[in-house]
Motif scaffolding. Structure first.
Motif, mmCIF file in Angstrom:
data_model
loop_
_atom_site.group_PDB
_atom_site.id
_atom_site.type_symbol
_atom_site.label_atom_id
_atom_site.label_comp_id
_atom_site.label_asym_id
_atom_site.label_seq_id
_atom_site.Cartn_x
_atom_site.Cartn_y
_atom_site.Cartn_z
ATOM 1 N N VAL A 52 0.841 -1.184 0.000
ATOM 2 C CA VAL A 52 0.000 0.000 0.000
ATOM 3 C C VAL A 52 0.882 1.242 0.000
ATOM 4 C CG1 VAL A 52 -1.707 1.314 1.303
ATOM 5 C CG2 VAL A 52 -1.922 -1.155 1.142
ATOM 6 N N ILE A 55 -1.177 -4.642 7.195
ATOM 7 C CA ILE A 55 -1.766 -4.930 5.885
ATOM 8 C C ILE A 55 -1.087 -6.130 5.237
ATOM 9 C CG2 ILE A 55 -2.117 -4.019 3.554
ATOM 10 C CD1 ILE A 55 -2.389 -1.247 4.834
ATOM 11 N N GLY A 106 -4.171 -7.982 5.698
ATOM 12 C CA GLY A 106 -4.968 -7.219 4.752
ATOM 13 C C GLY A 106 -4.817 -7.711 3.324
ATOM 14 N N GLN A 166 -3.845 -6.143 -0.932
ATOM 15 C CA GLN A 166 -3.432 -5.049 -1.804
ATOM 16 C C GLN A 166 -4.583 -4.588 -2.704
ATOM 17 O OE1 GLN A 166 -0.300 -3.707 -1.411
ATOM 18 N NE2 GLN A 166 -0.242 -5.177 0.273
ATOM 19 N N VAL A 179 -8.584 -3.293 1.777
ATOM 20 C CA VAL A 179 -7.154 -3.373 2.064
ATOM 21 C C VAL A 179 -6.871 -3.813 3.496
ATOM 22 C CG1 VAL A 179 -6.456 -1.729 0.285
ATOM 23 C CG2 VAL A 179 -7.070 -0.886 2.551
ATOM 24 N N THR A 180 -7.774 -3.524 4.415
ATOM 25 C CA THR A 180 -7.565 -3.954 5.802
ATOM 26 C C THR A 180 -8.370 -5.198 6.149
ATOM 27 O OG1 THR A 180 -9.353 -2.559 6.660
ATOM 28 C CG2 THR A 180 -7.143 -1.577 6.549
ATOM 29 N N LEU A 236 -8.961 2.066 4.865
ATOM 30 C CA LEU A 236 -7.725 2.156 5.648
ATOM 31 C C LEU A 236 -7.960 2.922 6.943
ATOM 32 C CD1 LEU A 236 -4.711 1.425 5.581
ATOM 33 C CD2 LEU A 236 -4.287 3.593 4.419
ATOM 34 N N THR A 250 -7.606 0.635 10.261
ATOM 35 C CA THR A 250 -6.474 0.885 11.162
ATOM 36 C C THR A 250 -6.947 1.405 12.518
ATOM 37 O OG1 THR A 250 -6.159 3.072 10.121
ATOM 38 C CG2 THR A 250 -4.772 1.256 9.337
#
Length: 209
Positions: free
Chosen positions: A2, A24, A28, A30, A72-73, A98, A102
């Motif tokens: 990322v 990630i 996670g 990509q 992504v996460t 994200l 996060t």
């Protein structure tokens, strides 16, 4: 990997970029449209959506019946909603995913770090991070439903390969005085916890206080 600029712009400020990158990489994806569906212990094969609209349609088909992780996460799609219609396309937006992912992982990581006694030794930190990743993937840590547990925003987080400064013993004793101890037996007995299945999402109660 990322993009570092995306991490700087969108990731929760409570997590250092090095933690976000490893999070990630370990838990996670990509692909911002990546959707993982599990039913019980079984992985459900789903077609890769080509557009955000297709992704949202696929999510709505499964959320509430299966555990759905997105973006992504690999954010838990059903968290905090009462019905599928409340799902927002933010889930498949890279920046918003994200941001949400996060922030939630930071909460999980703080819970695990606190349980370990806020370790400062460099050798211990990778183990803490490993357990935080497992907790993110399962939704549980030592009998606690980590996605619903109160946030411990006073806990400082360190990257797995970073040594934290030593904490004065007197200060540490003062901080722990009066601390409530979790009873794992009681935690396990809470059968009304909508996260109890670990890999299922109960939309009827997941947003309940």
């Amino acid at each position: 990997m990322v993009d570092a600029a995306l991490i700087k712009q969108c990731a929760d400020p409570g997590l250092k970029p090095a933690i976000v990158e490893q999070f990630i990489e370990r838990a996670g994806s990509q692909d911002p449209l990546a959707i993982t569906v599990r039913s019980g212990n079984r992985m459900v094969l789903v077609p890769r959506p080509g557009t955000p609209d297709e992704a949202m349609k696929l999510i709505r088909q499964h959320v509430g019946r299966d555990m759905v992780r997105v973006g992504v996460t690999q954010y838990p799609a059903g968290l905090g909603i009462m019905e599928a219609g409340e799902l927002k396309q933010d889930l498949v937006d890279p920046c918003e995913n994200l941001r949400m992912g996060t922030a939630l992982f930071a909460r999980v990581y703080r819970i695990v770090t606190k349980w370990y006694g806020n370790p400062t030794e460099k050798e211990a930190l990778p183990h803490v991070f490993d357990d935080a990743i497992v907790a993110w993937q399962t939704g549980y840590f030592e009998g606690t439903a980590v996605f619903r547990a109160p946030d411990l925003d006073e806990v400082e987080l360190a990257a797995p390969d970073e040594e934290k400064p030593e904490i004065d013993a007197d200060e540490q004793s003062a901080d722990s005085a009066g601390e409530e101890v979790s009873d794992p037996v009681t935690d396990r007995a809470r059968s009304d916890d909508p996260n109890k299945a670990g890999i299922r999402v109960d939309l009827s109660g997941i947003g309940a206080e």
